[in-house]
Design a protein around this motif. Structure first.
Motif, PDB file in Angstrom:
ATOM      1  N   ARG A 197       0.838  -1.208   0.000  1.00 36.71           N
ATOM      2  CA  ARG A 197       0.000   0.000   0.000  1.00 36.71           C
ATOM      3  C   ARG A 197       0.874   1.259   0.000  1.00 36.71           C
ATOM      4  N   ASP A 198       1.980   1.205   0.708  1.00 34.53           N
ATOM      5  CA  ASP A 198       2.911   2.336   0.707  1.00 34.53           C
ATOM      6  C   ASP A 198       3.501   2.529  -0.687  1.00 34.53           C
ATOM      7  N   THR A 199       3.717   1.434  -1.398  1.00 34.05           N
ATOM      8  CA  THR A 199       4.247   1.519  -2.758  1.00 34.05           C
ATOM      9  C   THR A 199       3.244   2.176  -3.695  1.00 34.05           C
ATOM     10  N   LEU A 200       1.965   1.879  -3.522  1.00 29.12           N
ATOM     11  CA  LEU A 200       0.937   2.542  -4.327  1.00 29.12           C
ATOM     12  C   LEU A 200       0.934   4.048  -4.069  1.00 29.12           C
ATOM     13  N   ASP A 201       1.094   4.437  -2.819  1.00 27.84           N
ATOM     14  CA  ASP A 201       1.177   5.864  -2.504  1.00 27.84           C
ATOM     15  C   ASP A 201       2.397   6.497  -3.176  1.00 27.84           C
ATOM     16  N   ALA A 202       3.509   5.757  -3.160  1.00 26.90           N
ATOM     17  CA  ALA A 202       4.737   6.256  -3.799  1.00 26.90           C
ATOM     18  C   ALA A 202       4.551   6.422  -5.305  1.00 26.90           C
ATOM     19  N   ALA A 203       3.787   5.510  -5.898  1.00 23.27           N
ATOM     20  CA  ALA A 203       3.514   5.621  -7.331  1.00 23.27           C
ATOM     21  C   ALA A 203       2.808   6.924  -7.650  1.00 23.27           C
ATOM     22  N   LEU A 204       1.776   7.223  -6.887  1.00 20.79           N
ATOM     23  CA  LEU A 204       1.020   8.451  -7.129  1.00 20.79           C
ATOM     24  C   LEU A 204       1.888   9.684  -6.915  1.00 20.79           C
ATOM     25  N   GLU A 205       2.730   9.657  -5.899  1.00 22.28           N
ATOM     26  CA  GLU A 205       3.645  10.769  -5.638  1.00 22.28           C
ATOM     27  C   GLU A 205       4.593  10.992  -6.808  1.00 22.28           C
ATOM     28  N   ALA A 206       4.986   9.913  -7.466  1.00 17.87           N
ATOM     29  CA  ALA A 206       5.942  10.001  -8.579  1.00 17.87           C
ATOM     30  C   ALA A 206       5.272  10.366  -9.896  1.00 17.87           C
ATOM     31  N   GLY A 207       3.942  10.403  -9.920  1.00 17.26           N
ATOM     32  CA  GLY A 207       3.235  10.682 -11.174  1.00 17.26           C
ATOM     33  C   GLY A 207       2.923   9.436 -11.969  1.00 17.26           C
ATOM     34  N   VAL A 208       3.075   8.264 -11.340  1.00 19.52           N
ATOM     35  CA  VAL A 208       2.724   6.987 -11.970  1.00 19.52           C
ATOM     36  C   VAL A 208       1.227   6.791 -11.756  1.00 19.52           C
ATOM     37  N   THR A 209       0.432   7.102 -12.757  1.00 24.14           N
ATOM     38  CA  THR A 209      -1.019   7.189 -12.565  1.00 24.14           C
ATOM     39  C   THR A 209      -1.817   6.110 -13.279  1.00 24.14           C
ATOM     40  N   LEU A 210      -1.208   5.367 -14.200  1.00 26.27           N
ATOM     41  CA  LEU A 210      -1.902   4.250 -14.848  1.00 26.27           C
ATOM     42  C   LEU A 210      -1.715   3.014 -13.968  1.00 26.27           C
ATOM     43  N   ILE A 211      -2.786   2.574 -13.327  1.00 26.58           N
ATOM     44  CA  ILE A 211      -2.743   1.443 -12.407  1.00 26.58           C
ATOM     45  C   ILE A 211      -3.418   0.257 -13.083  1.00 26.58           C
ATOM     46  N   ASP A 212      -2.659  -0.834 -13.248  1.00 27.53           N
ATOM     47  CA  ASP A 212      -3.107  -1.956 -14.074  1.00 27.53           C
ATOM     48  C   ASP A 212      -3.316  -3.220 -13.238  1.00 27.53           C
ATOM     49  N   THR A 213      -4.497  -3.816 -13.363  1.00 30.72           N
ATOM     50  CA  THR A 213      -4.800  -5.061 -12.680  1.00 30.72           C
ATOM     51  C   THR A 213      -5.555  -5.973 -13.648  1.00 30.72           C
ATOM     52  N   ALA A 214      -6.132  -7.075 -13.123  1.00 30.87           N
ATOM     53  CA  ALA A 214      -6.941  -7.993 -13.932  1.00 30.87           C
ATOM     54  C   ALA A 214      -7.764  -8.857 -12.999  1.00 30.87           C
ATOM     55  N   ASP A 215      -8.893  -9.353 -13.507  1.00 31.26           N
ATOM     56  CA  ASP A 215      -9.749 -10.163 -12.647  1.00 31.26           C
ATOM     57  C   ASP A 215      -9.112 -11.498 -12.282  1.00 31.26           C
ATOM     58  N   ILE A 216      -8.148 -11.964 -13.072  1.00 29.40           N
ATOM     59  CA  ILE A 216      -7.509 -13.248 -12.787  1.00 29.40           C
ATOM     60  C   ILE A 216      -6.487 -13.167 -11.660  1.00 29.40           C
ATOM     61  N   TYR A 217      -5.953 -11.994 -11.384  1.00 27.11           N
ATOM     62  CA  TYR A 217      -4.893 -11.877 -10.386  1.00 27.11           C
ATOM     63  C   TYR A 217      -5.451 -12.156  -8.990  1.00 27.11           C
ATOM     64  N   GLY A 218      -5.057 -13.289  -8.430  1.00 26.55           N
ATOM     65  CA  GLY A 218      -5.581 -13.671  -7.130  1.00 26.55           C
ATOM     66  C   GLY A 218      -7.055 -14.009  -7.151  1.00 26.55           C
ATOM     67  N   ASN A 219      -7.563 -14.391  -8.339  1.00 28.35           N
ATOM     68  CA  ASN A 219      -8.999 -14.681  -8.467  1.00 28.35           C
ATOM     69  C   ASN A 219      -9.850 -13.518  -7.965  1.00 28.35           C
TER      70      ASN A 219
END
Length: 340
Positions: free
Chosen positions: A42-64
């Motif tokens: 979760r801290d890494t997600l916050d760091a992403a936003l701080e850095a301007g990394v705004t495209l967040i990619d997931t999928a329904d298969i990841y971890g079911n």
């Protein structure tokens, strides 16, 4: 973190969302790469936003579905600051853990989007990908069903993953495609056979997944049996095992030399190479490296500010052709399997 990465606009025309030139692949948070420290993730997600990394990619298969559920609080807190991408099409069977089916039929698509919307806790998905192609289902049906989701406001933009150039053109004729996501790295360049040229021609953004070769290009792995946890799926990937792993590890010498010249890491050089494909091929490129550590996120983002020289690019050019082993044990669902 004060330095934010540059931004680009996804897709053809001026209607696509603006995102950082590097995105975030969330897959490893929930599965495939061993145990996860949720607080650190979760801290890494916050760091992403701080850095301007705004495209967040997931999928329904990841971890079911667990990956989408994990992201839901972050999505709720930052919905207007991020561009949210998820994917459908890979079907899992709880009674057969190793089973991976591919479905592109209309009924499955409609069921899948409702599940993703519920798990993500949002009314709209910014970028909805077909994760894998079932060639038996015409694009008129599958992309047509995806287009209905756009008309209904459940999805804003459409994407495809692991399709060939001719397939991309065919799908784009049914409804504009904003992004094509496929594996593209120093070790994996089969997309350059036809998909890259088609994306450039149509103005489709290319989103390389596994731009670090699932971590191999970081130089951190030499023996999957010793270096990776028992739950890490890379232990069973051809490039990470046996003689293949030894041969591939030896290919990293020029990457390390170039990294030393830039005062950078091998991972940053690999990401810089992917980023410079934009200039080489004349298209927008937004790689989505994944990590579960704030320090790695900062390292990855800093790679967007590295420019490799012509001589350095030439030194890296032969690597993909020397790689031992396929990307997956079974390549049948990849675009490479359908290239003429």
């Amino acid at each position: 973190m004060t330095d934010r990465i540059d931004t680009v606009r996804l897709g053809p025309g001026q209607d696509g969302p603006e995102v950082g030139v590097q995105g975030f692949g969330a897959m490893g948070i929930s599965e495939f790469y061993g145990d996860t420290d949720e607080a650190a993730a979760r801290d890494t997600l916050d760091a992403a936003l701080e850095a301007g990394v705004t495209l967040i990619d997931t999928a329904d298969i990841y971890g079911n579905g667990a990956n989408e559920e994990f992201l839901a609080p972050f999505v709720a807190a930052h919905r207007d600051e991020i561009v949210l991408a998820t994917k459908f099409a890979i079907e899992r069977d709880p009674e057969r853990p190793a089973h991976r089916g591919v479905r592109n039929d209309r009924a499955y698509i409609r069921k899948s989007v409702e599940g993703s919307l519920r798990r993500l806790g949002t009314d709209t998905i910014d970028l909805y990908y077909m994760h894998r192609r079932d060639p038996s289902v015409p694009f008129a049906e599958s992309v047509g069903a995806m287009a209905e989701l756009v008309a209904e406001g459940k999805v804003r933009h459409l994407g495809l993953s692991e399709v060939t150039g001719p397939e991309l053109r065919e799908a784009h004729a049914v409804h504009p495609i904003t992004a094509l996501q496929s594996e593209w790295s120093l070790f994996s360049r089969d997309v350059e056979r036809s998909a890259v040229a088609a994306a450039a021609e149509l103005g489709v953004t290319f989103v390389p997944y596994s731009p670090l070769g699932r971590g191999f290009l970081t130089g951190a792995f030499a023996d999957a049996g010793k270096d990776l946890s028992p739950s890490d799926f890379r232990r069973f990937q051809p490039r990470f095992t046996g003689e293949n792993a030894e041969r591939n590890a030896a290919l990293l010498d020029p990457v390390r030399k170039i990294a030393a010249a830039h005062g950078a890491t091998p991972a940053q050089i690999a990401l810089a190479w992917v980023q410079q494909r934009a200039a080489v091929h004349g298209l927008t490129v937004v790689p989505i490296p994944g990590t579960r550590k704030r320090s790695r996120l900062a390292e990855n983002a800093a790679a967007t500010r590295i420019t490799l020289t012509d001589a350095e690019l030439a030194a890296l050019e032969p690597l993909a052709g020397l790689v031992a082993g396929d990307r997956y044990p079974d390549m049948s669902s990849t675009s490479a399997a359908r290239e003429v």
